[in-house]
Design a protein around this motif. Structure first.
Motif, short mmCIF file in Angstrom:
data_model
loop_
_atom_site.label_atom_id
_atom_site.label_comp_id
_atom_site.label_asym_id
_atom_site.label_seq_id
_atom_site.Cartn_x
_atom_site.Cartn_y
_atom_site.Cartn_z
N PHE A 176 0.85 -1.20 0.00
CA PHE A 176 0.00 0.00 0.00
C PHE A 176 0.88 1.24 0.00
N PRO A 177 0.60 2.22 -0.87
CA PRO A 177 -0.55 2.36 -1.78
C PRO A 177 -0.25 2.02 -3.24
N PHE A 178 1.01 1.73 -3.58
CA PHE A 178 1.39 1.58 -4.98
C PHE A 178 1.32 0.15 -5.50
N GLY A 179 1.01 -0.80 -4.65
CA GLY A 179 1.13 -2.20 -5.02
C GLY A 179 2.45 -2.74 -4.49
N LEU A 180 2.57 -4.04 -4.42
CA LEU A 180 3.76 -4.66 -3.83
C LEU A 180 4.88 -4.75 -4.87
N LEU A 184 -1.40 11.26 -13.95
CA LEU A 184 -1.23 11.08 -15.39
C LEU A 184 0.24 11.19 -15.80
N MET A 185 1.01 11.98 -15.06
CA MET A 185 2.46 11.99 -15.32
C MET A 185 3.03 10.60 -15.13
N ASP A 186 2.59 9.92 -14.08
CA ASP A 186 3.14 8.60 -13.80
C ASP A 186 2.72 7.57 -14.83
N VAL A 187 1.55 7.76 -15.45
CA VAL A 187 1.13 6.87 -16.53
C VAL A 187 2.17 6.89 -17.65
N ILE A 188 2.82 8.03 -17.84
CA ILE A 188 3.86 8.18 -18.85
C ILE A 188 5.22 7.77 -18.31
N ILE A 189 5.50 8.11 -17.05
CA ILE A 189 6.84 7.92 -16.48
C ILE A 189 7.11 6.48 -16.07
N ASP A 190 6.19 5.86 -15.34
CA ASP A 190 6.50 4.57 -14.71
C ASP A 190 6.78 3.43 -15.69
N PRO A 191 6.01 3.30 -16.80
CA PRO A 191 6.32 2.20 -17.72
C PRO A 191 7.72 2.28 -18.32
N VAL A 192 8.21 3.49 -18.57
CA VAL A 192 9.56 3.61 -19.13
C VAL A 192 10.62 3.48 -18.04
N ALA A 193 10.29 3.92 -16.81
CA ALA A 193 11.21 3.73 -15.69
C ALA A 193 11.37 2.24 -15.38
N PHE A 194 10.28 1.48 -15.55
CA PHE A 194 10.32 0.04 -15.30
C PHE A 194 11.34 -0.64 -16.22
N GLN A 195 11.54 -0.04 -17.39
CA GLN A 195 12.50 -0.60 -18.37
C GLN A 195 13.82 0.18 -18.33
N GLY A 196 14.19 0.61 -17.14
CA GLY A 196 15.40 1.41 -16.99
C GLY A 196 16.68 0.72 -17.41
N ASP A 197 16.66 -0.62 -17.50
CA ASP A 197 17.85 -1.34 -17.96
C ASP A 197 18.12 -1.12 -19.44
N ARG A 198 17.14 -0.54 -20.15
CA ARG A 198 17.31 -0.26 -21.57
C ARG A 198 17.77 1.17 -21.84
N TRP A 199 17.94 1.94 -20.76
CA TRP A 199 18.50 3.29 -20.89
C TRP A 199 19.31 3.60 -19.63
N GLU A 239 4.02 -9.10 -9.17
CA GLU A 239 3.27 -9.70 -10.27
C GLU A 239 3.21 -8.70 -11.43
N GLN A 240 3.19 -9.22 -12.64
CA GLN A 240 3.13 -8.36 -13.82
C GLN A 240 1.84 -7.56 -13.83
N GLY A 241 1.96 -6.26 -14.10
CA GLY A 241 0.80 -5.39 -14.09
C GLY A 241 0.05 -5.36 -15.41
N GLU A 242 -1.08 -4.64 -15.40
CA GLU A 242 -1.98 -4.63 -16.55
C GLU A 242 -1.57 -3.62 -17.62
N TYR A 243 -0.84 -2.59 -17.24
CA TYR A 243 -0.50 -1.52 -18.20
C TYR A 243 1.01 -1.48 -18.41
N PHE A 244 1.47 -2.14 -19.47
CA PHE A 244 2.90 -2.20 -19.77
C PHE A 244 3.70 -2.61 -18.53
N ASN A 245 3.25 -3.65 -17.88
CA ASN A 245 3.86 -4.26 -16.70
C ASN A 245 3.60 -3.50 -15.40
N ILE A 246 2.91 -2.38 -15.46
CA ILE A 246 2.62 -1.59 -14.26
C ILE A 246 1.20 -1.89 -13.80
N PRO A 247 1.01 -2.31 -12.54
CA PRO A 247 -0.35 -2.58 -12.05
C PRO A 247 -1.16 -1.30 -11.91
#
Length: 275
Positions: free
Chosen positions: A60-64, A139-154, A164-172
């Motif tokens: 809580f509050p962002f998911g585990l 809404l900023m996080d809708v843009i930021i978090d999916p690309v931050a999740f793939q930080g190993d690619r930048w 667990e894998q989330g519903e929106y580009f791996n983000i729950p």
């Protein structure tokens, strides 16, 4: 001291975070002075840190999720949370707050010299501004978090993973609900304290041109940075969706700038209501 060395390491590893932070502090100080800017930064950081600490332990509050400590020893961590991550909530929530102010306040406008009208300062405490700021923060996080999740690619690096894998580009989706709640909490608490401070010592902002556009300018600067990274790593669909979100927000801002008396909060017989 070791923490100073680690803080320096954070600045070296995450220069873009501190660039955004420096621009935010400059804008905040121009808008509301040093004392309130420091208070906002400490408040936002504290709430963000507690929220992240709670999330990595009980969801809580962002998911585990959990942070990957590949940079531990290279940058500053606080109780299992990277310092820079919680710190970024300060400038992200503040620029979202200024967006809410721009959208709901009556404006004085001469070309692109757009300013909030000084006689409507109490609008800054309204739930319209707080709620809109929290929504735009999420809404900023809708843009930021999916690309931050793939930080190993930048150059961010792989810093966290969800249980667990989330519903929106791996983000729950719970993550976005958490951002909405945290954003609302930060802005609600700040505006309550700021209203009390204003009753004793009204803030005197600096008189500069286009002042109402400074915070929103940084808001879109952060979005552009993250969208550029999204397309750079080849996530075209994610980039297109993010661009559509950013374009919708920009359209709303441009509408308000060209119609400065629209979407404003004013006193009515039943209290404050949108005009």
């Amino acid at each position: 001291m070791e923490w100073i060395s680690l803080l320096w390491g954070t600045m070296v590893l995450r220069p873009y975070v501190f660039l955004f932070l420096a621009v935010y502090l400059t804008i905040a100080i121009l808008n509301m002075g040093v004392m309130r800017s420091v208070f906002f930064t400490v408040l936002a950081y504290g709430i963000a840190f507690l929220s992240e600490y709670s999330s990595i332990h009980n969801g809580f509050p962002f998911g585990l999720y959990s942070y990957i400590d590949t940079t531990r020893g290279q940058e500053l961590w606080v109780a299992g949370v990277p310092f820079m991550d919680s710190l970024s909530f300060s400038f992200l929530s503040y620029v979202s707050f200024t967006m809410g102010q721009l959208i709901w306040s009556p404006l004085s406008k001469k070309g692109w010299d757009v300013r909030l009208r000084g006689d409507c300062r109490s609008i800054n405490y309204s739930l319209h501004v707080i709620g809109t700021g929290a929504l735009l923060f999420m809404l900023m996080d809708v843009i930021i978090d999916p690309v931050a999740f793939q930080g190993d690619r930048w150059f961010l690096g792989k810093i966290y993973m969800y249980k667990e894998q989330g519903e929106y580009f791996n983000i729950p989706l719970t993550n976005f609900g958490g951002w909405l709640l945290v954003g609302f909490t930060i802005l609600f608490l700040f505006t309550r304290v700021n209203r009390w401070l204003d009753s004793m010592h009204p803030v005197k902002s600096c008189d500069i041109k286009a002042q109402a556009l400074l915070g929103p300018g940084l808001y879109f600067g952060v979005l552009i940075f993250n969208l550029a990274v999204t397309f750079y790593i080849g996530e075209v669909l994610l980039g297109i969706l993010g661009t559509l979100i950013a374009s919708g927000i920009l359209a709303l801002v441009l509408f308000k700038i060209h119609n400065p008396e629209k979407l404003r909060v004013q006193k009515g017989p039943g209290g404050r209501k949108p005009a």
